[in-house]
Motif scaffolding. Structure first.
Motif, mmCIF file in Angstrom:
data_model
loop_
_atom_site.group_PDB
_atom_site.id
_atom_site.type_symbol
_atom_site.label_atom_id
_atom_site.label_comp_id
_atom_site.label_asym_id
_atom_site.label_seq_id
_atom_site.Cartn_x
_atom_site.Cartn_y
_atom_site.Cartn_z
ATOM 1 N N ASP A 1 7.863 28.344 16.412
ATOM 2 C CA ASP A 1 8.149 27.068 17.067
ATOM 3 C C ASP A 1 6.858 26.638 17.744
ATOM 4 O O ASP A 1 6.273 27.408 18.523
ATOM 5 C CB ASP A 1 9.240 27.227 18.129
ATOM 6 N N TYR B 1 5.000 23.655 20.040
ATOM 7 C CA TYR B 1 5.010 22.456 20.890
ATOM 8 C C TYR B 1 3.566 22.011 21.033
ATOM 9 O O TYR B 1 2.665 22.845 21.192
ATOM 10 C CB TYR B 1 5.579 22.764 22.278
ATOM 11 N N TYR B 2 3.344 20.704 21.020
ATOM 12 C CA TYR B 2 1.988 20.176 21.118
ATOM 13 C C TYR B 2 2.026 18.834 21.829
ATOM 14 O O TYR B 2 3.068 18.186 21.941
ATOM 15 C CB TYR B 2 1.354 20.026 19.725
ATOM 16 N N TYR C 1 9.330 16.928 27.511
ATOM 17 C CA TYR C 1 9.568 17.044 26.069
ATOM 18 C C TYR C 1 9.413 15.720 25.331
ATOM 19 O O TYR C 1 9.221 15.711 24.126
ATOM 20 C CB TYR C 1 10.924 17.691 25.807
ATOM 21 N N SER D 1 5.899 16.186 24.368
ATOM 22 C CA SER D 1 5.569 17.458 23.726
ATOM 23 C C SER D 1 6.504 17.696 22.541
ATOM 24 O O SER D 1 7.486 18.436 22.651
ATOM 25 C CB SER D 1 5.712 18.611 24.731
ATOM 26 N N LYS E 1 8.117 19.104 19.059
ATOM 27 C CA LYS E 1 8.270 20.473 18.570
ATOM 28 C C LYS E 1 8.438 20.438 17.056
ATOM 29 O O LYS E 1 9.137 19.573 16.518
ATOM 30 C CB LYS E 1 9.502 21.124 19.195
ATOM 31 N N GLU F 1 8.995 23.338 13.668
ATOM 32 C CA GLU F 1 9.223 24.718 13.221
ATOM 33 C C GLU F 1 8.529 24.859 11.890
ATOM 34 O O GLU F 1 8.805 24.095 10.957
ATOM 35 C CB GLU F 1 10.722 24.993 13.082
ATOM 36 N N ALA G 1 2.627 28.223 20.512
ATOM 37 C CA ALA G 1 3.435 28.689 19.382
ATOM 38 C C ALA G 1 4.078 30.013 19.749
ATOM 39 O O ALA G 1 3.432 30.881 20.353
ATOM 40 C CB ALA G 1 2.563 28.865 18.143
#
Length: 149
Positions: free
Chosen positions: A59, A61-62, A78, A81, A83, A85, A111
């Motif tokens: 997973d 997030y960026y 969020y 950010s 997400k 997978e 990650a």
């Protein structure tokens, strides 16, 4: 009489034209143009890379845009950010190029492989304007960020 009337109308037209011209001229005889907009803040190229030493699902997030304010970010991080997978491995990287105004505050990628016994040894790399500024690795996850908060 008609000649006077023509002169009067012509005179009024001249006064009207002069007033219009003066309205378009600002102080000291300079043209009254709108000030140019301020220059846009410089955007920075940010590249995120994630891979693992063993094939695994992670997973990630960026941050792909600068929040308008800290309060906006803090209220709902969020939103800023996303997400994804993905599967990564030694020969399978996840890469993303984004543009940020202030990467020192907002550039971030993390990650994780999630629960379980496997330790795929996850790596992340963060580059700004073509220069690697942060790397990290961990058995089950990695965080690359240059923020100071």
């Amino acid at each position: 009489m008609r000649q006077r009337r023509v002169r009067r109308v012509a005179g009024l037209a001249l006064v009207s034209a002069t007033a219009s011209a003066l309205t378009a001229v600002g102080p000291a005889g300079s043209a009254a143009a709108e000030d140019p907009p301020p220059p846009a803040p410089a955007m920075h190229s940010v590249k995120y890379t994630v891979f693992a030493e063993q094939p695994t699902k992670v997973d990630i997030y960026y941050r792909d845009l600068d929040p308008p304010t800290w309060a906006d970010y803090s209220h709902n991080p969020y939103v800023y950010s996303p997400k994804v997978e993905v599967h990564v491995g030694p020969d399978e990287q996840w890469n993303l190029d984004v543009w940020l105004k202030n990467p020192d505050e907002w550039a971030m990628v993390t990650a994780t492989s999630g629960p379980g016994q496997a330790t795929p040894n996850i790596h992340c790399v963060l580059a700004v304007d073509g220069v690697v500024v942060k790397t990290h690795q961990g058995p089950k996850g990695a965080l690359c960020s240059i923020r100071h908060w």
